[in-house]
Enzyme design. Structure first.
Site, PDB file in Angstrom:
ATOM      1  N   ASP A   8       0.751  -1.315   0.020  1.00 52.08           N
ATOM      2  CA  ASP A   8       0.027   0.036   0.060  1.00 52.08           C
ATOM      3  C   ASP A   8       0.851   1.096   0.121  1.00 52.08           C
ATOM      4  OD1 ASP A   8      -2.406   1.441  -0.044  1.00 52.08           O
ATOM      5  OD2 ASP A   8      -2.784   1.170   2.112  1.00 52.08           O
ATOM      6  N   GLY A   9       0.277   2.240  -0.469  1.00 53.94           N
ATOM      7  CA  GLY A   9       0.994   3.542  -0.350  1.00 53.94           C
ATOM      8  C   GLY A   9       0.189   4.665   0.048  1.00 53.94           C
ATOM      9  N   GLU A  52       2.353   3.847  -3.898  1.00 58.25           N
ATOM     10  CA  GLU A  52       1.827   2.802  -4.247  1.00 58.25           C
ATOM     11  C   GLU A  52       2.725   1.771  -5.239  1.00 58.25           C
ATOM     12  OE1 GLU A  52      -0.933   1.324  -3.024  1.00 58.25           O
ATOM     13  OE2 GLU A  52      -2.516   2.897  -2.767  1.00 58.25           O
ATOM     14  N   ASP A  74      -4.410  -2.263  -3.240  1.00 57.34           N
ATOM     15  CA  ASP A  74      -5.715  -1.409  -3.271  1.00 57.34           C
ATOM     16  C   ASP A  74      -5.598  -0.571  -4.346  1.00 57.34           C
ATOM     17  OD1 ASP A  74      -4.212   0.438  -2.019  1.00 57.34           O
ATOM     18  OD2 ASP A  74      -5.656   0.608  -0.187  1.00 57.34           O
ATOM     19  N   HIS A 129      -9.367  -0.043   2.632  1.00 59.54           N
ATOM     20  CA  HIS A 129     -10.066   0.492   3.713  1.00 59.54           C
ATOM     21  C   HIS A 129     -11.464  -0.151   3.916  1.00 59.54           C
ATOM     22  CE1 HIS A 129      -6.977   3.638   3.872  1.00 59.54           C
ATOM     23  NE2 HIS A 129      -7.369   3.976   2.747  1.00 59.54           N
ATOM     24  N   ASP A 139      -1.767  -0.254   5.137  1.00 65.34           N
ATOM     25  CA  ASP A 139      -1.899   1.044   5.209  1.00 65.34           C
ATOM     26  C   ASP A 139      -1.319   1.464   6.389  1.00 65.34           C
ATOM     27  OD1 ASP A 139      -3.586   3.384   4.401  1.00 65.34           O
ATOM     28  OD2 ASP A 139      -4.422   2.988   6.376  1.00 65.34           O
TER      29      ASP A 139
END
Length: 162
Positions: A8-9, A52, A74, A129, A139
């Protein structure tokens, strides 16, 4: 060897605020024991898309031999580039999009291609999320890195982030 990577970023004040990536690498050995490695770093001024990309890059570059990889993110930006063959079109058009404009973050896309070519990667999109345990974990790593002390943040000059 089969490996699962979650990445994730995050970027605060996107674009050009602090940001970070978070990556979790998982491998189950022949005895059924789960091995995990967490990677993260924060940058002073960056964008969400760059982070990301960095999450996926760092996960793949951390593997020290060719692997069968399931990579989860994501980021539709990252996943769709591979699953919808955007990358192939960009390369054929000398890193230009269908509208003729240059692809952003070319140096990171090239680095991700190089890292992924050493492995057999299947790209998976997960909704962010939304309670996905490993995505939430990444995250937390990414936002924690982005929120780190400013003196600890790396500089993203829009070039190579090694």
């Amino acid at each position: 060897m089969k490996v699962t990577i979650y990445s994730d970023g995050s970027a605060r004040g996107n674009p050009d605020g602090p940001g970070g990536y978070g990556t979790v690498i998982q491998y189950v050995d022949a005895k059924g024991v789960l091995h995990e490695k967490e990677l993260s770093a924060g940058y002073d001024k960056t964008t969400n898309n760059r982070m990301e990309l960095m999450g996926a890059i760092m996960g793949l570059e951390a593997l020290n031999r060719p692997c069968v990889v399931d990579l989860y993110s994501d980021s539709k930006y990252v996943i769709s580039a591979f699953n919808e063959n955007w990358i192939d079109g960009w390369i054929k058009k000398n890193w230009k999009k269908s509208d003729g404009k240059p692809v952003k973050n070319v140096e990171l896309w090239k680095r991700l291609l190089e890292a992924s070519n050493r492995h057999q990667v299947t790209w998976h999109w997960v909704k962010g999320h939304d309670g996905h345990t490993e995505n939430e974990r990444c995250d937390g790593l990414a936002t924690g890195a982005a929120d780190g002390p400013s003196g600890d943040l790396l500089h993203d000059d829009g070039g190579d982030l090694r």
